[in-house]
Design a protein around this motif. Structure first.
Motif, short mmCIF file in Angstrom:
data_model
loop_
_atom_site.label_atom_id
_atom_site.label_comp_id
_atom_site.label_asym_id
_atom_site.label_seq_id
_atom_site.Cartn_x
_atom_site.Cartn_y
_atom_site.Cartn_z
N THR A 50 -1.47 8.54 36.02
CA THR A 50 -2.63 9.42 36.02
C THR A 50 -3.27 9.40 34.64
O THR A 50 -2.64 9.03 33.64
CB THR A 50 -2.26 10.86 36.40
N LYS A 51 -4.53 9.81 34.59
CA LYS A 51 -5.28 9.80 33.33
C LYS A 51 -4.84 10.95 32.42
O LYS A 51 -4.63 12.06 32.89
CB LYS A 51 -6.78 9.90 33.60
N GLU A 66 -3.20 1.05 43.15
CA GLU A 66 -3.89 2.19 43.74
C GLU A 66 -4.52 3.06 42.65
O GLU A 66 -5.67 3.50 42.78
CB GLU A 66 -2.89 3.02 44.55
N ALA A 67 -3.77 3.29 41.57
CA ALA A 67 -4.30 4.10 40.47
C ALA A 67 -5.40 3.35 39.72
O ALA A 67 -6.44 3.94 39.37
CB ALA A 67 -3.16 4.46 39.51
N SER A 92 -7.57 1.36 40.68
CA SER A 92 -8.85 1.28 41.41
C SER A 92 -9.68 2.55 41.28
O SER A 92 -10.85 2.57 41.65
CB SER A 92 -8.58 1.00 42.90
N LYS A 93 -9.09 3.61 40.73
CA LYS A 93 -9.83 4.87 40.57
C LYS A 93 -10.78 4.76 39.38
O LYS A 93 -10.42 4.23 38.33
CB LYS A 93 -8.86 6.03 40.37
N GLU A 103 -11.78 6.74 37.07
CA GLU A 103 -11.37 7.33 35.80
C GLU A 103 -10.26 6.54 35.12
O GLU A 103 -9.94 6.79 33.95
CB GLU A 103 -10.93 8.78 36.00
N GLU A 135 -9.82 2.80 35.73
CA GLU A 135 -10.02 1.36 35.71
C GLU A 135 -10.29 0.82 34.30
O GLU A 135 -9.99 -0.34 34.01
CB GLU A 135 -11.16 0.96 36.66
#
Length: 346
Positions: free
Chosen positions: A56-57, A104-105, A107-108, A110, A112
C-alpha cells in the motif's frame, strides 16, 4: 538573559528537520539534547513510498518525497558529507500469490509511479529467491548516524546546542513566552521521541513506543548493491557490511540489545542468505510509534507556547520534514493542523 525565538528539546530526525525550517525562516533557536534517545541514531534510514508488507502507498508519500529530495541534498552540501544514497529496493516474493498481489497493487493509480510493473529476475548468487523480486522506485537510504553527528557539530559550533538534560521544573511559561534558566524564548518545541514519557506537559500523549533491534553483518562474498526486503531487510552500507533488521517489540522499553532479538534476526537472515557472514554490531532503540501510524504534533491545550513534535515511528527520514513544516505553519501563521497528525485526535 539570552533571547531566542525557539527552545527545542531533543535532537533526532524531527528536530533536525524543524531546525532547518527555522534557519530558512531566520528564526533563532537553541537545542537541548542529552543523547538519551537512540532511535534516530540506530535507524536504518530507508525511505520508500510503499509499505512493503501490505503493498500500500505510504501516507502523503508524494509530499514527503518532495521534501526528502530537497532537504537532505541541501544538508549534504552545507555539511560537506554524503548521507543521501539513492538505492533500489527489491521486495523478495515468497510465492506466486505474492507476485499476483504485487501486480494488483501496481495497477492502482496511486502506486504505479512507485512500483515497477516487471518481475525482476536479477541473479543474486547469495540470495535465495525462487519467485524473484518486485522493484520499488524512488527509494533510498539516509545515513542517519553520519547526519546527526555532523548536524550536532554544526549546532555546537554556532552555540545552538546544549548537551544536557532539560529540566522541566526549571521552565516557566506565560502568554509572552517561556523562560528556562537564562534563556527566554517565544516558543518551546518538544521533539524527544520516546523520552516524552518523562515530560510533564506531554507525557500522556498516545505514544506507544516500539523497540527495534538491528544487526550489522560483514559478508565479503555477498556483493549486494541493492536493498532486499523479505522477512528481514538487508541493506548495503559499504565495505562489505550490511544492516539486517528489524525487530518489533511493544513490551520491552529498554534500549539494550537482546539475545532473543539477535537470534530472531539471524534465523530469518539464514532463511534467505546463502553465504558466510559474521555479526560485527548489534544496536537497539525505542521507536516513537502510535496506534494509527500517524505523527503526534500540535499545541498544548493550556500552555499556548508549548508544542510537541513526535510519533514519527519507523519512517522518520520521510515524515520529519513534512510534519515539521506543518508545525511551523501552525506556530507562526496559526494555520490549522491536519487532524490526522494533531495529537489531540485521541
Amino acid at each position: 538573559m539570552r533571547h531566542v525565538d525557539y527552545i527545542i528539546v531533543g535532537c533526532g530526525l524531527a528536530s533536525v528537520a524543524f531546525c532547518e525550517i527555522l534557519k530558512a525562516e531566520n528564526k533563532s533557536f537553541v537545542v537541548f539534547d542529552d543523547a538519551s534517545q537512540k532511535s534516530s541514531i540506530v535507524a536504518a534510514g530507508l525511505y520508500n513510498p510503499v509499505i512493503l508488507k501490505r503493498f500500500t502507498k505510504v501516507w502523503q508519500s508524494k509530499e514527503q518525497l518532495h521534501l526528502v529530495n530537497s532537504m537532505y541534498p541541501k544538508l549534504e552540501k552545507e555539511l560537506g558529507i554524503k548521507v543521501d544514497h539513492k538505492l533500489k529496493i527489491l521486495r523478495r516474493f515468497a510465492s506466486i500469490e505474492e507476485q499476483n498481489l504485487w501486480f494488483e497493487a501496481q495497477s492502482k493509480p496511486e502506486l504505479e509511479t512507485y512500483m515497477s510493473p516487471d518481475i525482476i529476475k536479477t541473479s543474486l548468487p547469495c540470495i535465495d529467491a525462487p519467485f524473484h523480486f518486485g522493484e520499488v522506485l524512488h527509494a533510498g537510504r539516509i545515513d542517519t548516524k553520519t547526519l546527526l553527528m555532523a548536524y550536532k557539530e554544526r549546532l555546537k559550533s554556532k552555540h545552538h546546542l546544549l548537551e544536557e538534560q532539560f529540566q522541566y521544573d526549571a521552565m516557566t511559561h506565560s502568554e509572552e513566552g517561556v523562560v528556562y534558566k537564562d534563556i527566554k524564548a517565544k516558543h518551546a518545541v518538544f521533539a524527544e521521541g520516546f523520552g516524552v514519557k518523562r515530560n510533564p506537559y506531554f507525557k500522556d500523549i498516545k505514544l506507544n513506543g516500539n523497540k527495534g533491534e538491528v544487526l550489522t553483518i560483514e559478508a565479503p562474498d555477498l556483493h549486494l548493491n541493492v536493498a532486499i526486503k523479505s522477512s528481514v531487510f538487508l541493506l548495503p552500507i559499504g565495505q562489505y557490511r550490511y544492516y539486517v533488521g528489524a525487530t518489533y517489540n511493544r513490551e520491552d522499553k529498554s534500549q539494550e540489545p537482546t539475545l532473543k532479538a539477535k537470534e530472531e534476526l539471524l534465523r530469518k537472515l539464514r532463511s534467505i542468505l546463502k553465504c558466510d557472514f559474521k555479526v560485527v554490531n548489534h544496536v537497539a532503540g525505542i521507536r516513537p510509534t502510535t496506534v494509527d501510524r500517524r505523527p503526534l504534533v500540535g499545541r498544548h491545550s493550556k500552555h499556548k507556547n508549548l508544542y510537541v513534535l513526535n510519533g514519527l515511528g519507523t519512517r522518520g527520514v520521510m515524515i520529519g520534514p513534512y510534519v515539521s513544516q506543518q508545525l511551523f505553519q501552525l506556530i507562526e501563521y496559526d494555520e490549522p493542523l491536519d487532524m490526522e497528525i494533531n495529537f489531540q485526535r485521541f
